[in-house]
Design a protein around this motif. Sequence first.
Motif, PDB file in Angstrom:
ATOM      1  N   ILE A  43     -36.467  45.124   3.460  1.00 40.79           N
ATOM      2  CA  ILE A  43     -37.541  46.189   2.879  1.00 40.79           C
ATOM      3  C   ILE A  43     -38.570  45.476   2.698  1.00 40.79           C
ATOM      4  O   ILE A  43     -38.840  44.381   2.245  1.00 40.79           O
ATOM      5  CB  ILE A  43     -36.656  46.602   1.649  1.00 40.79           C
ATOM      6  N   PRO A  44     -39.924  46.165   2.733  1.00 42.40           N
ATOM      7  CA  PRO A  44     -41.062  45.630   2.656  1.00 42.40           C
ATOM      8  C   PRO A  44     -41.474  45.225   1.272  1.00 42.40           C
ATOM      9  O   PRO A  44     -40.788  45.732   0.327  1.00 42.40           O
ATOM     10  CB  PRO A  44     -42.112  46.740   3.164  1.00 42.40           C
ATOM     11  N   GLN A  45     -42.125  44.211   1.182  1.00 47.33           N
ATOM     12  CA  GLN A  45     -42.582  43.659  -0.315  1.00 47.33           C
ATOM     13  C   GLN A  45     -43.400  44.756  -1.169  1.00 47.33           C
ATOM     14  O   GLN A  45     -43.972  45.646  -0.673  1.00 47.33           O
ATOM     15  CB  GLN A  45     -43.481  42.491  -0.048  1.00 47.33           C
ATOM     16  N   VAL A  46     -42.886  44.865  -2.353  1.00 49.36           N
ATOM     17  CA  VAL A  46     -43.239  45.764  -3.473  1.00 49.36           C
ATOM     18  C   VAL A  46     -43.669  44.931  -4.578  1.00 49.36           C
ATOM     19  O   VAL A  46     -43.650  43.702  -4.698  1.00 49.36           O
ATOM     20  CB  VAL A  46     -42.181  46.511  -3.591  1.00 49.36           C
ATOM     21  N   GLY A  47     -44.536  45.658  -5.477  1.00 51.76           N
ATOM     22  CA  GLY A  47     -44.857  45.167  -6.989  1.00 51.76           C
ATOM     23  C   GLY A  47     -43.583  45.240  -7.764  1.00 51.76           C
ATOM     24  O   GLY A  47     -42.565  45.664  -7.495  1.00 51.76           O
ATOM     25  N   LEU A  48     -44.054  44.557  -9.229  1.00 47.48           N
ATOM     26  CA  LEU A  48     -43.074  44.686 -10.108  1.00 47.48           C
ATOM     27  C   LEU A  48     -42.667  46.080 -10.546  1.00 47.48           C
ATOM     28  O   LEU A  48     -41.313  46.215 -10.703  1.00 47.48           O
ATOM     29  CB  LEU A  48     -43.777  43.885 -11.230  1.00 47.48           C
ATOM     30  N   THR A  49     -43.366  46.997 -10.771  1.00 47.59           N
ATOM     31  CA  THR A  49     -42.731  48.403 -11.106  1.00 47.59           C
ATOM     32  C   THR A  49     -42.192  48.897 -10.024  1.00 47.59           C
ATOM     33  O   THR A  49     -40.964  49.769 -10.423  1.00 47.59           O
ATOM     34  CB  THR A  49     -44.167  49.245 -11.090  1.00 47.59           C
ATOM     35  N   GLU A  50     -42.529  48.818  -8.896  1.00 48.40           N
ATOM     36  CA  GLU A  50     -41.567  49.668  -7.766  1.00 48.40           C
ATOM     37  C   GLU A  50     -40.505  48.786  -7.550  1.00 48.40           C
ATOM     38  O   GLU A  50     -39.366  49.544  -7.520  1.00 48.40           O
ATOM     39  CB  GLU A  50     -42.362  49.434  -6.519  1.00 48.40           C
ATOM     40  N   LEU A  51     -40.258  47.420  -7.710  1.00 48.47           N
ATOM     41  CA  LEU A  51     -39.106  46.571  -7.756  1.00 48.47           C
ATOM     42  C   LEU A  51     -38.183  47.038  -8.910  1.00 48.47           C
ATOM     43  O   LEU A  51     -37.051  47.399  -8.572  1.00 48.47           O
ATOM     44  CB  LEU A  51     -39.520  45.139  -7.768  1.00 48.47           C
ATOM     45  N   LEU A 102     -17.891  43.244  -6.539  1.00 49.41           N
ATOM     46  CA  LEU A 102     -19.128  42.566  -6.952  1.00 49.41           C
ATOM     47  C   LEU A 102     -20.121  42.023  -5.876  1.00 49.41           C
ATOM     48  O   LEU A 102     -21.331  42.298  -5.914  1.00 49.41           O
ATOM     49  CB  LEU A 102     -18.920  41.467  -7.904  1.00 49.41           C
ATOM     50  N   GLN A 103     -19.158  41.528  -4.684  1.00 50.58           N
ATOM     51  CA  GLN A 103     -20.180  41.070  -3.631  1.00 50.58           C
ATOM     52  C   GLN A 103     -20.537  42.236  -3.016  1.00 50.58           C
ATOM     53  O   GLN A 103     -22.077  42.107  -2.379  1.00 50.58           O
ATOM     54  CB  GLN A 103     -19.147  40.120  -2.794  1.00 50.58           C
ATOM     55  N   ASP A 104     -20.333  43.270  -2.855  1.00 48.92           N
ATOM     56  CA  ASP A 104     -20.865  44.508  -2.160  1.00 48.92           C
ATOM     57  C   ASP A 104     -21.959  45.034  -3.011  1.00 48.92           C
ATOM     58  O   ASP A 104     -23.014  45.191  -2.262  1.00 48.92           O
ATOM     59  CB  ASP A 104     -19.734  45.556  -2.071  1.00 48.92           C
ATOM     60  N   TRP A 105     -22.020  44.956  -4.341  1.00 51.20           N
ATOM     61  CA  TRP A 105     -23.223  45.025  -4.943  1.00 51.20           C
ATOM     62  C   TRP A 105     -24.254  44.249  -4.850  1.00 51.20           C
ATOM     63  O   TRP A 105     -25.585  44.464  -4.671  1.00 51.20           O
ATOM     64  CB  TRP A 105     -22.817  45.017  -6.644  1.00 51.20           C
ATOM     65  N   ARG A 106     -23.965  42.761  -4.759  1.00 55.51           N
ATOM     66  CA  ARG A 106     -25.023  41.763  -4.586  1.00 55.51           C
ATOM     67  C   ARG A 106     -25.465  41.943  -3.046  1.00 55.51           C
ATOM     68  O   ARG A 106     -26.757  41.610  -2.820  1.00 55.51           O
ATOM     69  CB  ARG A 106     -24.284  40.504  -4.523  1.00 55.51           C
ATOM     70  N   ARG A 107     -24.662  42.462  -2.173  1.00 58.97           N
ATOM     71  CA  ARG A 107     -25.324  42.659  -0.861  1.00 58.97           C
ATOM     72  C   ARG A 107     -26.523  43.765  -0.994  1.00 58.97           C
ATOM     73  O   ARG A 107     -27.224  43.635  -0.239  1.00 58.97           O
ATOM     74  CB  ARG A 107     -24.097  43.062   0.101  1.00 58.97           C
ATOM     75  N   ASP A 108     -25.950  44.905  -1.572  1.00 56.87           N
ATOM     76  CA  ASP A 108     -27.234  45.840  -1.899  1.00 56.87           C
ATOM     77  C   ASP A 108     -28.431  45.235  -2.415  1.00 56.87           C
ATOM     78  O   ASP A 108     -29.417  45.600  -2.072  1.00 56.87           O
ATOM     79  CB  ASP A 108     -26.576  46.914  -2.691  1.00 56.87           C
ATOM     80  N   CYS A 109     -28.157  44.552  -3.397  1.00 59.99           N
ATOM     81  CA  CYS A 109     -29.321  43.672  -4.047  1.00 59.99           C
ATOM     82  C   CYS A 109     -29.927  42.862  -3.032  1.00 59.99           C
ATOM     83  O   CYS A 109     -31.471  42.920  -2.944  1.00 59.99           O
ATOM     84  CB  CYS A 109     -29.043  42.891  -5.284  1.00 59.99           C
ATOM     85  N   LEU A 110     -29.348  42.048  -2.312  1.00 63.02           N
ATOM     86  CA  LEU A 110     -30.029  41.271  -1.316  1.00 63.02           C
ATOM     87  C   LEU A 110     -30.749  42.130  -0.155  1.00 63.02           C
ATOM     88  O   LEU A 110     -31.751  41.513   0.268  1.00 63.02           O
ATOM     89  CB  LEU A 110     -28.962  40.376  -0.702  1.00 63.02           C
ATOM     90  N   ALA A 111     -30.058  43.201   0.231  1.00 58.36           N
ATOM     91  CA  ALA A 111     -30.908  44.050   1.242  1.00 58.36           C
ATOM     92  C   ALA A 111     -32.086  44.559   0.597  1.00 58.36           C
ATOM     93  O   ALA A 111     -33.074  44.533   1.109  1.00 58.36           O
ATOM     94  CB  ALA A 111     -29.772  45.153   1.575  1.00 58.36           C
ATOM     95  N   GLN A 112     -32.280  44.723  -0.673  1.00 57.67           N
ATOM     96  CA  GLN A 112     -33.376  45.101  -1.248  1.00 57.67           C
ATOM     97  C   GLN A 112     -34.348  44.258  -1.589  1.00 57.67           C
ATOM     98  O   GLN A 112     -35.863  44.238  -1.737  1.00 57.67           O
ATOM     99  CB  GLN A 112     -32.933  45.618  -2.831  1.00 57.67           C
ATOM    100  N   ASP A 113     -33.972  42.870  -2.113  1.00 60.50           N
ATOM    101  CA  ASP A 113     -34.500  41.683  -2.425  1.00 60.50           C
ATOM    102  C   ASP A 113     -34.955  40.846  -1.425  1.00 60.50           C
ATOM    103  O   ASP A 113     -35.572  39.673  -1.517  1.00 60.50           O
ATOM    104  CB  ASP A 113     -33.956  41.033  -3.556  1.00 60.50           C
ATOM    105  N   ARG A 114     -34.412  41.059   0.044  1.00 61.69           N
ATOM    106  CA  ARG A 114     -34.569  40.194   0.819  1.00 61.69           C
ATOM    107  C   ARG A 114     -36.011  39.637   1.386  1.00 61.69           C
ATOM    108  O   ARG A 114     -36.435  38.397   1.597  1.00 61.69           O
ATOM    109  CB  ARG A 114     -34.085  40.688   2.526  1.00 61.69           C
TER     110      ARG A 114
END
Length: 929
Positions: free
Chosen positions: A97-105, A215-227
């Motif tokens: 996912i492209p880089q975003v600012g603090l508010t969008e994140l 919980l790992q599935d939730w973390r995978r979603d977070c990793l996809a967002q924060d990659r």
Amino acid sequence: MGVEKLPGVDPRVVECGPLPTGAAGIRGRLPMQRTVEGNFLAEPPTGEPASTFSWSALLGELASGLQRLSEAARADLEALETAFPERTEQILPRGGIPQVGLTELAEKHRALRQERLQPALRSLERVPPGRRIWLTLERMTRTLERAVERIPEQLPRTNSCLEGLPGGPIRERSKARPLAARNVARFQVAVILERLDRQAREVVVRLDLRALKGLQDWRRDCLAQDRALLPPLMVRAARRSMRAQSPRDPLKGLLRLIHELEERFPAGLRRALLANRTGHAPSKASRQRLRDAMEVAATEVALEAHIERLWDGLEGLLAGLLAVEEREDTACRREVRELTEVLQMAAEHGVDQDLTVPVSLLTGSVRHLENLTRKVTAFAQKAPEDLVRATAGRRPLPFRSAPTRVFLRAFEVGARPRLKEALENLEARLEELSCESQRARELLEYSRDSEDFQQEVGLAREALQAQALNLERQEASLPPVRSFLSPLAARLLTEVIWEVRLVLDRCPRMAADFRLRLGANRLNDRLEALAQTTAQAGLRRSWQFLKNESQLTLVRLGWIPAATENRPQVELRPAMPGDEVSTLARMELPVTYRRLFRPLPVNDPRFLVGRNLELEAIGAARASWEAGRPTAVMIRGARGSGKTSLLNCAAKGVLEGLPVVRMQPPTRIYSEDGLQEWLQTQPLEGTRQVIILEEAERLYLRRIGGFQAIKGLLQTIQRTQPEALWIVVLNLYAARLLNAACGFETNFTHRLHAETVGPAELREAIMVRHRLSGLRLRFLDGTTDQSTRLRWSGGANSSDDPESHFFSTLHKHSGGVFRSALEIWLDSIEPAERGTLTVKPLAQSIRTDAVEDLPLEIYYTLVAVLQHGSLTPAEHAEVFDLSLPASQAHLLDLVGRRLLEDDPDHPGFRVRPEARSPVRQVLYRLNLL
């Protein structure tokens, strides 16, 4: 055995679905005892009398408990499947996912948490994995123990006593030993419960794995967002930690054991009774291991919830810091815009009132960072200091985690240094903008108070318009705070939280290894950044050095011709550069700029730089003189070092309120009679006055009998000290000569050495004038003009900053003299383009070829000119006992070499300001000064 209340467990009755089918055996032969339909946690009534005992009752209790255990296990699995459904879609999309600012994140993360994590956490907190199994086993244990207690201690060996157990009749014996029914039943039930505990622990472990996979599935979603916000090392570590898979059928082993007990336990109990097998009851450690296994998932769920609270807290603090920085940036920009409007109005209508624009105050990056660190430490203390966790497996291995320490360490090591650097850069930009605003205020005040600006309306309008344009460009060049600070805050927030997750996911040894690799990665990034700033300059210098050296080597060997061979040359006698080119270049500069840098004494104290100690000494001399003590002041210094400017500012400052008489000899006087005649023409009849005598080097001539006037001056000063405060000013070389000839300095109580100043004072003296012009500066890089060999060895100045390098070289060329520095500065300026002046670099070494290899009498002439300030041909002839034509020839030869010039204030010739530094350097080398 009582039921302990487990952490986070609600002992409410939980409804379940229909029973699993396919079970036969005990359920097929005996009725199920259930007091509440559909409630598998309900217990049968107690207190049944022993006379009504039958083996069918015991088997019925066991069958009912096994049925409830099966239902509890199936209900736990269904709850997990509901909380964490099986995921089959792509978790990590290619490219991230492209880089975003603090508010969008923050918006995306909270939306994802609301959708994915919070329902699962609420479900797991309400019904943790294994809670039904635990409670069912506890109640089943109590029920079976009560049923065993209803069995008589001993029973006769008869068919009637074995009624209800499968099998044919037995041969009864009258003298047979009685059966130990209660002990045998107690032992058999204990063995069953231990097997159930062991298998239930397997089920709970697999349920834990299933919950952790959710919980790992939730973390995978977070990793996809924060990659896009994470370094590659963290992404690889996060993906490796998410490879655990849950078993396909968590209940298969437990259902098999239940089926086996239903089929084989009645016959086994009959055989044990007939054989009187009691044995020793198994230990109860298996039940404690079951509890430990049950707490694995609950602890991990609580930890994940706490990590999310840390995320919320740090995101709120970073958002608050961003808001504070935005307010300061907005206030600074508002001040700049208002000042720009005031400058434009002043350029059109003039400055006739006080400035009313408020000054914006900057808090500073250090204070912002300290406040943030204090708040982070405060809210992190709400986390558990020490958390006992266990690995998910057949035998859970406990280990300790410290979420608070891990979070604070991640913030201090990973986020705080980078945040500090960003805040310092932002503060530097805002400080630069604030300095421009301060310069605009100074220009407005100078335009209102200066007589030159009031008389020259065009000059004032030009300076004010230039400063307004400079403010607009400075504000436009400063990017908004949110554009670069918000993405950095989002990246730091993501890295800190993921570092906490990855460290807490590991045992202490693996966590230390991960931290070591992460620290090495960060150190490598810093070293790469440092190398990028120095590699280009180092490689360029190395390549130029090797290229020049190889060229010289080939020339020496004769393989290639020299660069200047067989070229016609015109040789000129060495001379200092002339004024023709510099005069033409100066005429192209703005009139305001030329007026600000006129080499004249200053009257405004704001232009007096580096003379605070001298002003304090003059004030101390006044206090001593007013106290009735004889006092006299001598000020010595090089020509152009600011002695007259010092006296101008002292007359308006520390000498204010006293009558001041300023005088200087119009021509050279070296007889006592000539001195008295000249003093009689000065207004010296008043009492309690300050007498300032400038150019005192014109009261002597270096010849026999040429010091009578200076000696008479010293006698006059001593005689009139009670009525007058004498301040005598002369140049440095004259003071040294007079002190050796007649002890000149010993006659003064205060001796001020206003000689040269350092590079910092020269820089400030130039910049305080330049700021009033409203123009910007661009310093060209002078390192390419240096000798390659000199730069390779470090040179006299190895600084890569062109501005610092220029002013260091300027100090060397000017000798620390203000007038010479101003002249060289104007010669180094190129005309303005788009409001920017270009400053050309100066040569690294001082050019002394015009002063080298001269006859000795020429050097003596230069020494005499420095000691007397200036000399006419007649005075030169008297000093050296030469004829007038010979003296004229010596002086004109030095004029031709551009070492001397006409003195604009007195008859004779003086050393040019541009030539003063090389002349002094050569004369010092010859021990003539």
